[in-house]
Write a protein that holds these residues in place. Sequence first.
Motif, PDB file in Angstrom:
ATOM      1  N   LYS A  56      39.292  42.833  42.327  1.00  8.42           N
ATOM      2  CA  LYS A  56      39.255  42.011  41.117  1.00  8.42           C
ATOM      3  C   LYS A  56      38.470  42.732  40.022  1.00  8.42           C
ATOM      4  O   LYS A  56      37.418  43.316  40.293  1.00  8.42           O
ATOM      5  CB  LYS A  56      38.616  40.655  41.422  1.00  8.42           C
ATOM      6  CG  LYS A  56      38.609  39.696  40.234  1.00  8.42           C
ATOM      7  CD  LYS A  56      38.121  38.315  40.630  1.00  8.42           C
ATOM      8  CE  LYS A  56      36.615  38.289  40.870  1.00  8.42           C
ATOM      9  NZ  LYS A  56      36.115  36.905  41.075  1.00  8.42           N
ATOM     10  N   ARG A 101      53.078  44.208  28.678  1.00  7.77           N
ATOM     11  CA  ARG A 101      51.709  44.145  29.155  1.00  7.77           C
ATOM     12  C   ARG A 101      50.747  44.197  27.974  1.00  7.77           C
ATOM     13  O   ARG A 101      51.116  44.494  26.842  1.00  7.77           O
ATOM     14  CB  ARG A 101      51.407  45.325  30.098  1.00  7.77           C
ATOM     15  CG  ARG A 101      52.186  45.338  31.401  1.00  7.77           C
ATOM     16  CD  ARG A 101      51.763  46.541  32.233  1.00  7.77           C
ATOM     17  NE  ARG A 101      52.449  46.607  33.527  1.00  7.77           N
ATOM     18  CZ  ARG A 101      53.118  47.666  33.960  1.00  7.77           C
ATOM     19  NH1 ARG A 101      53.193  48.752  33.221  1.00  7.77           N
ATOM     20  NH2 ARG A 101      53.693  47.656  35.140  1.00  7.77           N
ATOM     21  N   PHE A 160      47.661  45.224  31.994  1.00  9.27           N
ATOM     22  CA  PHE A 160      47.804  43.989  32.761  1.00  9.27           C
ATOM     23  C   PHE A 160      48.871  43.084  32.149  1.00  9.27           C
ATOM     24  O   PHE A 160      49.228  43.211  30.970  1.00  9.27           O
ATOM     25  CB  PHE A 160      46.459  43.252  32.830  1.00  9.27           C
ATOM     26  CG  PHE A 160      46.000  42.680  31.505  1.00  9.27           C
ATOM     27  CD1 PHE A 160      46.276  41.357  31.178  1.00  9.27           C
ATOM     28  CD2 PHE A 160      45.288  43.461  30.600  1.00  9.27           C
ATOM     29  CE1 PHE A 160      45.856  40.825  29.965  1.00  9.27           C
ATOM     30  CE2 PHE A 160      44.863  42.941  29.388  1.00  9.27           C
ATOM     31  CZ  PHE A 160      45.154  41.621  29.069  1.00  9.27           C
ATOM     32  N   VAL A 192      39.374  38.593  30.381  1.00  5.08           N
ATOM     33  CA  VAL A 192      40.224  38.097  31.463  1.00  5.08           C
ATOM     34  C   VAL A 192      39.783  38.716  32.785  1.00  5.08           C
ATOM     35  O   VAL A 192      39.118  39.749  32.812  1.00  5.08           O
ATOM     36  CB  VAL A 192      41.716  38.424  31.219  1.00  5.08           C
ATOM     37  CG1 VAL A 192      42.208  37.808  29.916  1.00  5.08           C
ATOM     38  CG2 VAL A 192      41.965  39.935  31.231  1.00  5.08           C
ATOM     39  N   GLU A 193      40.162  38.055  33.875  1.00  5.17           N
ATOM     40  CA  GLU A 193      39.993  38.614  35.205  1.00  5.17           C
ATOM     41  C   GLU A 193      41.358  38.728  35.861  1.00  5.17           C
ATOM     42  O   GLU A 193      42.208  37.831  35.712  1.00  5.17           O
ATOM     43  CB  GLU A 193      39.069  37.741  36.057  1.00  5.17           C
ATOM     44  CG  GLU A 193      37.611  37.790  35.641  1.00  5.17           C
ATOM     45  CD  GLU A 193      36.742  36.934  36.539  1.00  5.17           C
ATOM     46  OE1 GLU A 193      35.716  37.439  37.032  1.00  5.17           O
ATOM     47  OE2 GLU A 193      37.099  35.757  36.766  1.00  5.17           O
ATOM     48  N   THR A 194      41.571  39.800  36.606  1.00  8.60           N
ATOM     49  CA  THR A 194      42.853  40.028  37.260  1.00  8.60           C
ATOM     50  C   THR A 194      42.631  40.907  38.485  1.00  8.60           C
ATOM     51  O   THR A 194      41.497  41.337  38.745  1.00  8.60           O
ATOM     52  CB  THR A 194      43.852  40.658  36.274  1.00  8.60           C
ATOM     53  OG1 THR A 194      45.149  40.732  36.879  1.00  8.60           O
ATOM     54  CG2 THR A 194      43.410  42.042  35.844  1.00  8.60           C
ATOM     55  N   ALA A 216      47.670  45.978  36.599  1.00  4.33           N
ATOM     56  CA  ALA A 216      47.471  44.665  37.226  1.00  4.33           C
ATOM     57  C   ALA A 216      48.633  43.778  36.810  1.00  4.33           C
ATOM     58  O   ALA A 216      48.637  43.233  35.709  1.00  4.33           O
ATOM     59  CB  ALA A 216      46.137  44.065  36.800  1.00  4.33           C
ATOM     60  N   ASP A 249      49.506  37.410  38.111  1.00  2.51           N
ATOM     61  CA  ASP A 249      48.991  36.415  37.164  1.00  2.51           C
ATOM     62  C   ASP A 249      47.484  36.586  36.998  1.00  2.51           C
ATOM     63  O   ASP A 249      46.770  36.991  37.934  1.00  2.51           O
ATOM     64  CB  ASP A 249      49.273  35.001  37.674  1.00  2.51           C
ATOM     65  CG  ASP A 249      50.736  34.606  37.524  1.00  2.51           C
ATOM     66  OD1 ASP A 249      51.499  35.389  36.899  1.00  2.51           O
ATOM     67  OD2 ASP A 249      51.114  33.538  38.039  1.00  2.51           O
ATOM     68  N   LEU A 250      47.005  36.271  35.806  1.00  2.00           N
ATOM     69  CA  LEU A 250      45.566  36.338  35.549  1.00  2.00           C
ATOM     70  C   LEU A 250      44.830  35.303  36.395  1.00  2.00           C
ATOM     71  O   LEU A 250      45.335  34.210  36.657  1.00  2.00           O
ATOM     72  CB  LEU A 250      45.281  36.086  34.072  1.00  2.00           C
ATOM     73  CG  LEU A 250      45.824  37.114  33.080  1.00  2.00           C
ATOM     74  CD1 LEU A 250      45.445  36.720  31.659  1.00  2.00           C
ATOM     75  CD2 LEU A 250      45.296  38.517  33.397  1.00  2.00           C
ATOM     76  N   HIS A 254      40.933  33.383  32.072  1.00  2.30           N
ATOM     77  CA  HIS A 254      41.090  33.806  30.673  1.00  2.30           C
ATOM     78  C   HIS A 254      40.066  33.055  29.839  1.00  2.30           C
ATOM     79  O   HIS A 254      40.043  31.814  29.846  1.00  2.30           O
ATOM     80  CB  HIS A 254      42.498  33.504  30.162  1.00  2.30           C
ATOM     81  CG  HIS A 254      42.641  33.672  28.675  1.00  2.30           C
ATOM     82  ND1 HIS A 254      43.426  32.854  27.901  1.00  2.30           N
ATOM     83  CD2 HIS A 254      42.072  34.565  27.825  1.00  2.30           C
ATOM     84  CE1 HIS A 254      43.353  33.233  26.636  1.00  2.30           C
ATOM     85  NE2 HIS A 254      42.533  34.263  26.561  1.00  2.30           N
TER      86      HIS A 254
END
Length: 495
Positions: free
Chosen positions: A384, A402, A415, A432-434, A446, A449-450, A453
């Motif tokens: 992550k 992207r 991403f 965001v995290e992914t 990546a 899906d995120l 956000h």
Amino acid sequence: MTENRKTFQIRTFGCQMNVHDSERLAGQLEEAGYVPASAEAKPDLVVFNTCAVRENADNKLYGTLGHLRPDKIANPDMQIAVGGCLAQKDRGDIVKRAPWVDVVFGTHNIGSLPTLLERARHNAEAEVEILESLETFPSTLPARRESSYASWVSVSVGCNNTCTFCIVPSLRGKERDRRPGEILAEVEALVAEGVLEVTLLGQNVNSYGVEFGDRLAFGKLLRATGGISGLERVRFTSPHPAAFTSDVIDAMAETANVCHQLHMPLQSGSDRVLREMRRSYRSGRYLKILDEVRAAMPDAAITTDIIVGFPGETEEDFQATLDVVSEARFSSAFTFQYSKRPGTPAATMADQLPKEVVQERYDRLVQLQNEISWAENKKLVGTKVELLVAAGEGRKDAETHRMSGRARDGRLVHFTPAGSVVDRAVRPGDVVETVITYGAPHHLVADGDLLTHRRTTAGDNAEAGLRPKTSGVTLGLPGFGAPAVEPAPVSGCVL
């Protein structure tokens, strides 16, 4: 209304210090009544902020000036100005080689540009002003920031080292340090306008404090940034291995908003070549620093600069560089073929290497580093990452649907901005995290899906086309204005 206001364009070559200076040039021009030119229009003023580190810098500048000559002939009121390191080096020769240039100014007097432009217009002749020492610290000048979410903050200018390949000290002068309070005030002002990330900038950033006699000043400065509410990321560039101290490593590891990223120039893995370069460390010391960094921060991404083909470099010397690269496991490296710069000791050294030898070694180094970068990036698949969404860093983003962002360790990640967590739309400046799904040599992907956000003030400003416009750290908080034309990508100076 801006119909009758003169338009400007700044073209930046070279290092991050030049990007920092170009923001100051843009800020001054806006205060003097100019407005940024649109991408389609021909500007009334073109400013070149130049670099002199590499040999082709001269060719690039004079070639571009030649292309502008017909525009100048067609519009005599158009003005052309040349500043930066190449201007400091070539001085009046620029006007001799390109008589259609109106202003030449040096690295120590970027604050003189509006006055020089007006003087050249009034006198109908070229103005050349090159100061030999710094009069006004660039960071006290108005600035037109290029990003709503990330900013450069200079902690020092100049360099006290005498590397035999480098012309920077003779053009930028001896190191001059800003006071900590001024630096922190500038950072606080930027954060108040939504900026999430700052990069502390200096030719040898970790020698900060030498001017006021505190060799631990840089570590203290890093820790002090931890107390600035709203500042999420702190980076710095570029430290010198000889001045690197354990307290800086401790500060990086113990200050939550300091990113676990280190860009530290190696230049060569051969101790003999390092001596010839006057680099006051050896390969063993360099690798020991990396060991200390990784012991304190196992997730640290370490990048570097390497010069191939320094005068007298033997195959044995080059193999030593390959050995250090193999052991260091850099996440990426800026690799350069040695470029002879007139005025440097290395330019007159014997045993200048043939181009074909340098090219063959360079190709081998790039191949090795690409293999290492790819292997290290593959290890991140399934992990992550938190990304600060960026603008303009993914050349194929439009066709791949992207977006791009930078992880906390500085790696570039492309991403997919999709998933149930997306709040309306993802914008540059948002966070965001992914999860990484693919590792390539020079980037990560990546495509899931995120995970999260977070909309930010920086994202709001980016969406509205607003960027900080500072007026010096003693003149209050930044304001905002219409965005300037995006500069061309720059590469780092070889330090």
